[in-house]
Design a protein around this motif. Structure first.
Motif, mmCIF file in Angstrom:
data_model
loop_
_atom_site.group_PDB
_atom_site.id
_atom_site.type_symbol
_atom_site.label_atom_id
_atom_site.label_comp_id
_atom_site.label_asym_id
_atom_site.label_seq_id
_atom_site.Cartn_x
_atom_site.Cartn_y
_atom_site.Cartn_z
ATOM 1 N N THR A 96 0.838 -1.198 0.000
ATOM 2 C CA THR A 96 0.000 0.000 0.000
ATOM 3 C C THR A 96 0.875 1.251 0.000
ATOM 4 O OG1 THR A 96 -0.149 -0.209 2.396
ATOM 5 C CG2 THR A 96 -2.026 -0.998 1.130
ATOM 6 N N THR A 97 2.170 1.046 -0.245
ATOM 7 C CA THR A 97 3.077 2.190 -0.286
ATOM 8 C C THR A 97 3.078 2.789 -1.695
ATOM 9 O OG1 THR A 97 4.428 0.975 1.292
ATOM 10 C CG2 THR A 97 5.394 2.965 0.345
ATOM 11 N N ILE A 98 2.361 3.871 -1.843
ATOM 12 C CA ILE A 98 2.246 4.504 -3.156
ATOM 13 C C ILE A 98 3.430 5.446 -3.393
ATOM 14 C CG2 ILE A 98 0.755 5.874 -4.675
ATOM 15 C CD1 ILE A 98 -0.470 3.204 -3.649
ATOM 16 N N VAL A 99 4.113 5.221 -4.498
ATOM 17 C CA VAL A 99 5.258 6.054 -4.843
ATOM 18 C C VAL A 99 4.826 7.143 -5.829
ATOM 19 C CG1 VAL A 99 7.605 6.029 -5.787
ATOM 20 C CG2 VAL A 99 6.738 4.039 -4.571
ATOM 21 N N GLN A 100 3.884 6.797 -6.672
ATOM 22 C CA GLN A 100 3.415 7.721 -7.695
ATOM 23 C C GLN A 100 1.962 7.410 -8.030
ATOM 24 O OE1 GLN A 100 5.804 8.135 -11.536
ATOM 25 N NE2 GLN A 100 3.875 7.312 -12.312
#
Ligand SMILES: [Zn+2]
Length: 114
Positions: A96-100
């Motif tokens: 769930t770690t959104i980078v973009q």
């Protein structure tokens, strides 16, 4: 409605930055992440409606660049592209770690050549 307020925000940002030169802007480019909840077609429609109401911006063009969603996998320690809202890395680990993908900003402004 949502899109119209975004367009208004964009123009106030431009007016703040460019002051009187806003009228010299030929084209703006907006980058919208797929998670930003912005529909390119709707934003284009809102933009068209706005410039019709504001004569001095009549000639201005808009381009919306849509940006993919990219998440980060803790297992592989790499970024992967999220497709069909499937936030799972190719190794099978959910992330769930959104980078973009959340962004919405004016990415390019072209001034008329005189
Ligand atoms: Zn992985």
């Amino acid at each position: 409605m949502h899109e119209l307020s975004i367009v208004k925000d964009i123009f106030s940002t431009l007016e703040e930055h460019y002051k009187t030169r806003v009228e010299d802007i030929a084209k703006i480019e907006i980058t919208a992440g797929l998670l930003s909840n912005v529909q390119p077609v709707l934003i284009q429609n809102a933009f068209d409606a706005f410039i019709i109401e504001h004569q001095k911006y009549r000639q201005m063009e808009l381009e919306v660049v849509v940006q993919d969603i990219v998440a980060h996998c803790q297992e592989c320690n790499r970024d992967f592209k999220v497709e069909y809202h499937r936030f799972v890395c190719s190794c099978g680990t959910p992330s769930t770690t959104i980078v973009q993908g959340n962004e919405l900003y004016i990415s390019k402004v072209s001034i008329k050549q005189s």
